[in-house]
Design a protein around this motif. Structure first.
Motif, PDB file in Angstrom:
ATOM      1  N   LYS A 133      35.013  31.880  29.036  1.00 47.76           N
ATOM      2  CA  LYS A 133      35.303  30.379  29.322  1.00 47.76           C
ATOM      3  C   LYS A 133      35.977  30.559  30.691  1.00 47.76           C
ATOM      4  O   LYS A 133      35.983  29.569  31.303  1.00 47.76           O
ATOM      5  N   GLY A 134      36.425  31.704  31.008  1.00 43.68           N
ATOM      6  CA  GLY A 134      37.072  31.816  32.539  1.00 43.68           C
ATOM      7  C   GLY A 134      38.421  32.521  32.067  1.00 43.68           C
ATOM      8  O   GLY A 134      39.072  32.781  31.283  1.00 43.68           O
ATOM      9  N   ALA A 135      38.726  32.984  33.299  1.00 39.58           N
ATOM     10  CA  ALA A 135      40.010  34.004  33.476  1.00 39.58           C
ATOM     11  C   ALA A 135      41.267  33.251  32.797  1.00 39.58           C
ATOM     12  O   ALA A 135      42.284  33.918  31.927  1.00 39.58           O
ATOM     13  N   ARG A 136      41.481  31.902  32.880  1.00 34.55           N
ATOM     14  CA  ARG A 136      42.779  31.422  32.388  1.00 34.55           C
ATOM     15  C   ARG A 136      42.848  31.518  30.952  1.00 34.55           C
ATOM     16  O   ARG A 136      44.049  31.082  30.476  1.00 34.55           O
ATOM     17  N   TYR A 137      41.688  31.558  30.282  1.00 35.79           N
ATOM     18  CA  TYR A 137      41.638  31.492  28.928  1.00 35.79           C
ATOM     19  C   TYR A 137      41.671  33.055  27.986  1.00 35.79           C
ATOM     20  O   TYR A 137      41.900  33.277  26.909  1.00 35.79           O
ATOM     21  N   LEU A 138      41.887  34.031  28.839  1.00 40.72           N
ATOM     22  CA  LEU A 138      41.757  35.405  28.438  1.00 40.72           C
ATOM     23  C   LEU A 138      43.601  35.709  27.926  1.00 40.72           C
ATOM     24  O   LEU A 138      44.318  35.170  28.428  1.00 40.72           O
ATOM     25  N   SER A 139      43.333  36.574  27.072  1.00 40.13           N
ATOM     26  CA  SER A 139      44.562  37.270  26.569  1.00 40.13           C
ATOM     27  C   SER A 139      45.201  38.010  27.206  1.00 40.13           C
ATOM     28  O   SER A 139      44.754  38.503  28.520  1.00 40.13           O
ATOM     29  N   PRO A 140      46.395  38.236  27.350  1.00 37.03           N
ATOM     30  CA  PRO A 140      47.324  39.268  28.302  1.00 37.03           C
ATOM     31  C   PRO A 140      46.778  40.595  28.383  1.00 37.03           C
ATOM     32  O   PRO A 140      46.662  41.533  29.322  1.00 37.03           O
ATOM     33  N   GLU A 141      46.188  41.252  27.335  1.00 34.28           N
ATOM     34  CA  GLU A 141      45.526  42.474  27.013  1.00 34.28           C
ATOM     35  C   GLU A 141      44.292  42.450  28.085  1.00 34.28           C
ATOM     36  O   GLU A 141      44.156  43.383  28.768  1.00 34.28           O
ATOM     37  N   SER A 142      43.570  41.478  27.913  1.00 31.04           N
ATOM     38  CA  SER A 142      42.091  41.296  28.868  1.00 31.04           C
ATOM     39  C   SER A 142      42.919  41.161  30.300  1.00 31.04           C
ATOM     40  O   SER A 142      42.106  41.720  31.164  1.00 31.04           O
ATOM     41  N   HIS A 143      43.875  40.504  30.522  1.00 25.66           N
ATOM     42  CA  HIS A 143      44.372  40.437  31.937  1.00 25.66           C
ATOM     43  C   HIS A 143      44.607  41.707  32.482  1.00 25.66           C
ATOM     44  O   HIS A 143      44.430  42.080  33.484  1.00 25.66           O
ATOM     45  N   ARG A 144      45.299  42.367  31.595  1.00 23.43           N
ATOM     46  CA  ARG A 144      45.384  44.088  32.161  1.00 23.43           C
ATOM     47  C   ARG A 144      44.402  44.867  32.144  1.00 23.43           C
ATOM     48  O   ARG A 144      44.292  45.788  32.834  1.00 23.43           O
ATOM     49  N   HIS A 145      43.339  44.548  31.222  1.00 20.87           N
ATOM     50  CA  HIS A 145      42.226  45.582  31.172  1.00 20.87           C
ATOM     51  C   HIS A 145      41.187  45.493  32.447  1.00 20.87           C
ATOM     52  O   HIS A 145      40.524  46.492  32.911  1.00 20.87           O
ATOM     53  N   TYR A 146      40.799  44.153  32.790  1.00 23.62           N
ATOM     54  CA  TYR A 146      40.002  43.806  33.718  1.00 23.62           C
ATOM     55  C   TYR A 146      40.218  43.780  35.076  1.00 23.62           C
ATOM     56  O   TYR A 146      41.554  43.527  35.274  1.00 23.62           O
ATOM     57  N   ARG A 147      39.378  44.119  35.895  1.00 22.47           N
ATOM     58  CA  ARG A 147      39.707  44.064  37.478  1.00 22.47           C
ATOM     59  C   ARG A 147      39.314  42.419  37.756  1.00 22.47           C
ATOM     60  O   ARG A 147      38.241  42.102  37.422  1.00 22.47           O
ATOM     61  N   PHE A 148      40.054  41.713  38.633  1.00 22.72           N
ATOM     62  CA  PHE A 148      39.968  40.422  39.125  1.00 22.72           C
ATOM     63  C   PHE A 148      39.978  40.446  40.603  1.00 22.72           C
ATOM     64  O   PHE A 148      40.537  41.192  41.119  1.00 22.72           O
ATOM     65  N   THR A 149      39.265  39.096  40.924  1.00 20.51           N
ATOM     66  CA  THR A 149      39.492  39.008  42.426  1.00 20.51           C
ATOM     67  C   THR A 149      40.880  38.692  42.985  1.00 20.51           C
ATOM     68  O   THR A 149      41.755  38.301  41.736  1.00 20.51           O
ATOM     69  N   ASP A 150      41.170  38.626  43.993  1.00 17.52           N
ATOM     70  CA  ASP A 150      42.594  38.555  44.563  1.00 17.52           C
ATOM     71  C   ASP A 150      43.117  37.216  44.319  1.00 17.52           C
ATOM     72  O   ASP A 150      44.324  36.749  43.861  1.00 17.52           O
ATOM     73  N   PHE A 151      42.139  36.125  44.445  1.00 17.28           N
ATOM     74  CA  PHE A 151      42.280  34.861  44.043  1.00 17.28           C
ATOM     75  C   PHE A 151      42.657  34.549  42.574  1.00 17.28           C
ATOM     76  O   PHE A 151      43.694  34.108  42.166  1.00 17.28           O
ATOM     77  N   ILE A 152      41.696  35.155  41.584  1.00 19.99           N
ATOM     78  CA  ILE A 152      42.145  35.346  40.265  1.00 19.99           C
ATOM     79  C   ILE A 152      43.418  35.912  39.892  1.00 19.99           C
ATOM     80  O   ILE A 152      44.265  35.294  38.982  1.00 19.99           O
ATOM     81  N   GLN A 153      43.963  36.834  40.499  1.00 20.00           N
ATOM     82  CA  GLN A 153      44.986  37.556  40.170  1.00 20.00           C
ATOM     83  C   GLN A 153      46.357  36.876  40.817  1.00 20.00           C
ATOM     84  O   GLN A 153      47.293  36.801  39.872  1.00 20.00           O
ATOM     85  N   GLN A 154      46.035  36.156  41.989  1.00 22.88           N
ATOM     86  CA  GLN A 154      47.340  35.152  42.225  1.00 22.88           C
ATOM     87  C   GLN A 154      47.372  34.125  41.173  1.00 22.88           C
ATOM     88  O   GLN A 154      48.314  33.660  40.925  1.00 22.88           O
ATOM     89  N   LYS A 155      46.171  33.619  40.563  1.00 26.59           N
ATOM     90  CA  LYS A 155      46.260  32.479  39.595  1.00 26.59           C
ATOM     91  C   LYS A 155      46.922  33.051  38.460  1.00 26.59           C
ATOM     92  O   LYS A 155      47.852  32.374  37.783  1.00 26.59           O
ATOM     93  N   LEU A 156      46.691  34.387  38.042  1.00 24.81           N
ATOM     94  CA  LEU A 156      47.175  34.740  36.823  1.00 24.81           C
ATOM     95  C   LEU A 156      48.715  35.046  37.182  1.00 24.81           C
ATOM     96  O   LEU A 156      49.686  34.878  36.298  1.00 24.81           O
ATOM     97  N   GLY A 157      49.050  35.340  38.378  1.00 26.76           N
ATOM     98  CA  GLY A 157      50.683  35.484  38.717  1.00 26.76           C
ATOM     99  C   GLY A 157      51.186  34.262  38.539  1.00 26.76           C
ATOM    100  O   GLY A 157      52.576  34.329  38.022  1.00 26.76           O
ATOM    101  N   ILE A 158      50.655  33.301  39.076  1.00 29.10           N
ATOM    102  CA  ILE A 158      51.204  32.055  38.812  1.00 29.10           C
ATOM    103  C   ILE A 158      51.458  31.553  37.281  1.00 29.10           C
ATOM    104  O   ILE A 158      52.565  31.072  37.000  1.00 29.10           O
ATOM    105  N   GLN A 159      50.347  31.942  36.680  1.00 31.48           N
ATOM    106  CA  GLN A 159      50.229  31.440  35.361  1.00 31.48           C
ATOM    107  C   GLN A 159      51.357  31.943  34.341  1.00 31.48           C
ATOM    108  O   GLN A 159      52.023  31.538  33.309  1.00 31.48           O
ATOM    109  N   LEU A 160      51.651  33.453  34.844  1.00 30.28           N
ATOM    110  CA  LEU A 160      52.672  34.049  33.787  1.00 30.28           C
ATOM    111  C   LEU A 160      54.032  33.899  34.206  1.00 30.28           C
ATOM    112  O   LEU A 160      54.933  34.349  33.467  1.00 30.28           O
ATOM    113  N   LYS A 161      54.280  33.228  35.391  1.00 28.57           N
ATOM    114  CA  LYS A 161      55.681  32.917  35.463  1.00 28.57           C
ATOM    115  C   LYS A 161      56.241  32.099  34.540  1.00 28.57           C
ATOM    116  O   LYS A 161      55.798  31.070  34.293  1.00 28.57           O
TER     117      LYS A 161
END
Ligand SMILES: [Zn+2]
Length: 161
Positions: A133-161
Protein backbone atom coordinates in the motif's frame (compact mmCIF):
# COMPACT_ATOMS: atom_id res chain seq x y z
CA UNK A 1 1.61 -21.31 -20.01
CA UNK A 2 2.30 -17.93 -21.44
CA UNK A 3 3.27 -16.39 -24.74
CA UNK A 4 6.03 -13.89 -24.27
CA UNK A 5 6.79 -11.23 -26.81
CA UNK A 6 9.86 -9.06 -26.49
CA UNK A 7 9.23 -5.41 -27.22
CA UNK A 8 12.20 -3.10 -27.48
CA UNK A 9 10.34 0.18 -27.32
CA UNK A 10 13.14 2.36 -26.13
CA UNK A 11 15.98 0.56 -27.86
CA UNK A 12 18.11 0.65 -24.76
CA UNK A 13 21.17 -1.52 -24.57
CA UNK A 14 20.38 -2.63 -21.05
CA UNK A 15 16.75 -3.68 -20.86
CA UNK A 16 13.92 -5.27 -22.78
CA UNK A 17 10.20 -5.39 -22.17
CA UNK A 18 8.51 -8.78 -22.22
CA UNK A 19 4.79 -8.83 -22.84
CA UNK A 20 2.75 -11.81 -21.67
CA UNK A 21 -0.19 -12.12 -24.06
CA UNK A 22 -2.13 -14.37 -21.66
CA UNK A 23 -1.97 -12.22 -18.53
CA UNK A 24 -1.52 -8.94 -20.41
CA UNK A 25 1.33 -8.06 -18.07
CA UNK A 26 4.57 -6.38 -19.01
CA UNK A 27 7.92 -6.96 -17.33
CA UNK A 28 11.37 -5.51 -17.67
CA UNK A 29 14.35 -7.82 -18.14
CA UNK A 30 18.06 -7.19 -18.10
CA UNK A 31 20.05 -7.62 -21.31
CA UNK A 32 23.42 -7.65 -19.56
CA UNK A 33 25.20 -8.42 -16.31
CA UNK A 34 25.41 -5.84 -13.54
CA UNK A 35 27.33 -5.61 -10.31
CA UNK A 36 25.74 -4.59 -7.03
CA UNK A 37 25.19 -0.80 -6.68
CA UNK A 38 25.71 -0.20 -10.39
CA UNK A 39 23.80 2.44 -12.34
CA UNK A 40 21.66 0.58 -14.89
CA UNK A 41 20.39 3.68 -16.60
CA UNK A 42 19.73 7.34 -15.87
CA UNK A 43 16.13 8.45 -16.06
CA UNK A 44 14.20 11.67 -16.41
CA UNK A 45 10.66 12.86 -15.90
CA UNK A 46 8.60 12.45 -19.06
CA UNK A 47 5.67 14.06 -17.31
CA UNK A 48 4.96 15.42 -13.83
CA UNK A 49 1.70 14.95 -11.91
CA UNK A 50 0.43 16.22 -8.57
CA UNK A 51 -1.41 12.93 -7.95
CA UNK A 52 0.05 9.41 -8.24
CA UNK A 53 -1.12 6.92 -10.84
CA UNK A 54 -0.06 3.36 -11.60
CA UNK A 55 2.79 4.54 -13.85
CA UNK A 56 4.30 7.22 -11.67
CA UNK A 57 7.15 7.30 -9.18
CA UNK A 58 6.97 9.77 -6.31
CA UNK A 59 9.89 12.18 -5.98
CA UNK A 60 8.41 14.72 -3.54
CA UNK A 61 5.19 15.73 -1.80
CA UNK A 62 2.64 16.07 -4.62
CA UNK A 63 5.30 15.41 -7.27
CA UNK A 64 4.86 12.15 -9.20
CA UNK A 65 6.80 11.58 -12.39
CA UNK A 66 6.28 9.40 -15.41
CA UNK A 67 9.58 7.85 -16.36
CA UNK A 68 11.78 8.29 -19.39
CA UNK A 69 12.94 5.92 -20.82
CA UNK A 70 9.38 4.63 -20.77
CA UNK A 71 10.43 0.99 -20.49
CA UNK A 72 11.15 1.65 -16.80
CA UNK A 73 7.42 1.84 -16.12
CA UNK A 74 7.34 -1.91 -16.85
CA UNK A 75 9.57 -2.65 -13.87
CA UNK A 76 7.43 -4.76 -11.54
CA UNK A 77 7.27 -4.83 -7.78
CA UNK A 78 8.97 -7.47 -5.65
CA UNK A 79 9.24 -7.74 -1.88
CA UNK A 80 12.79 -9.00 -2.57
CA UNK A 81 13.85 -6.41 -5.15
CA UNK A 82 17.09 -6.30 -7.13
CA UNK A 83 16.77 -2.64 -8.22
CA UNK A 84 16.08 0.79 -6.80
CA UNK A 85 15.02 4.15 -8.21
CA UNK A 86 17.38 6.76 -6.76
CA UNK A 87 15.14 9.77 -7.33
CA UNK A 88 17.72 12.21 -5.94
CA UNK A 89 20.38 11.34 -8.55
CA UNK A 90 17.76 10.11 -11.05
CA UNK A 91 19.60 6.79 -11.38
CA UNK A 92 18.00 3.37 -11.74
CA UNK A 93 20.48 1.24 -9.76
CA UNK A 94 21.07 -2.37 -8.76
CA UNK A 95 20.71 -3.55 -5.17
CA UNK A 96 22.59 -6.76 -5.96
CA UNK A 97 24.30 -8.42 -8.89
CA UNK A 98 21.98 -9.12 -11.83
CA UNK A 99 22.51 -11.66 -14.59
CA UNK A 100 21.54 -11.21 -18.25
CA UNK A 101 17.94 -12.36 -18.72
CA UNK A 102 16.99 -11.70 -15.10
CA UNK A 103 13.91 -9.62 -14.40
CA UNK A 104 14.44 -6.16 -12.92
CA UNK A 105 12.20 -5.57 -9.91
CA UNK A 106 11.89 -2.82 -7.34
CA UNK A 107 10.05 -2.41 -4.07
CA UNK A 108 7.17 -0.06 -4.89
CA UNK A 109 6.99 1.43 -1.36
CA UNK A 110 10.68 2.39 -1.69
CA UNK A 111 9.42 5.34 -3.76
CA UNK A 112 5.72 5.57 -2.82
CA UNK A 113 4.44 6.97 0.44
CA UNK A 114 0.76 6.17 -0.10
CA UNK A 115 -0.04 4.22 -3.23
CA UNK A 116 -2.82 5.06 -5.64
CA UNK A 117 -3.62 1.39 -6.27
CA UNK A 118 -2.77 -0.94 -3.37
CA UNK A 119 -2.52 -4.56 -4.47
CA UNK A 120 -2.06 -8.06 -3.16
CA UNK A 121 1.49 -9.14 -3.93
CA UNK A 122 2.26 -12.55 -5.40
CA UNK A 123 5.99 -12.04 -5.87
CA UNK A 124 6.72 -15.45 -4.39
CA UNK A 125 9.51 -14.16 -2.16
CA UNK A 126 9.86 -15.84 1.24
CA UNK A 127 9.70 -12.33 2.68
CA UNK A 128 6.57 -11.31 0.73
CA UNK A 129 4.65 -8.66 2.66
CA UNK A 130 1.21 -9.46 1.19
CA UNK A 131 -0.81 -6.30 0.54
CA UNK A 132 1.38 -3.45 -0.74
CA UNK A 133 0.00 0.00 0.00
CA UNK A 134 2.98 2.34 0.38
CA UNK A 135 5.82 3.15 2.75
CA UNK A 136 3.60 4.74 5.40
CA UNK A 137 1.90 1.39 6.12
CA UNK A 138 5.08 -0.67 6.55
CA UNK A 139 6.31 -2.04 9.86
CA UNK A 140 9.43 -0.63 11.57
CA UNK A 141 11.20 -3.88 10.60
CA UNK A 142 10.46 -3.20 6.93
CA UNK A 143 11.54 0.40 7.34
CA UNK A 144 14.91 -0.87 8.52
CA UNK A 145 15.15 -3.67 5.96
CA UNK A 146 14.51 -1.80 2.71
CA UNK A 147 16.27 1.03 0.95
CA UNK A 148 14.03 4.06 0.40
CA UNK A 149 14.35 7.24 -1.62
CA UNK A 150 15.57 10.32 0.23
CA UNK A 151 12.03 11.70 0.07
CA UNK A 152 10.51 8.59 1.69
CA UNK A 153 13.29 8.43 4.28
CA UNK A 154 12.52 12.00 5.20
CA UNK A 155 8.82 11.13 5.54
CA UNK A 156 9.68 8.14 7.72
CA UNK A 157 11.82 10.35 9.94
CA UNK A 158 8.96 12.75 10.37
CA UNK A 159 6.56 9.89 11.09
CA UNK A 160 8.84 8.32 13.72
CA UNK A 161 9.14 11.53 15.76
ZN1 LIG B 1 5.65 -9.82 -2.38
Amino acid sequence: MSIITVIDVDQTEVAEIRFDAISGSRSLFSKKAFQKNEVIIEFMAKDVHSQPNYLTVQIDENVHIELLPECLECCNHSCDPNCFFDTTRMHFVTLRAIAPGEEFTFFYPSAEWDMDQPFECHCGSSQCLGVIKGARYLSPESHRHYRFTDFIQQKLGIQLK
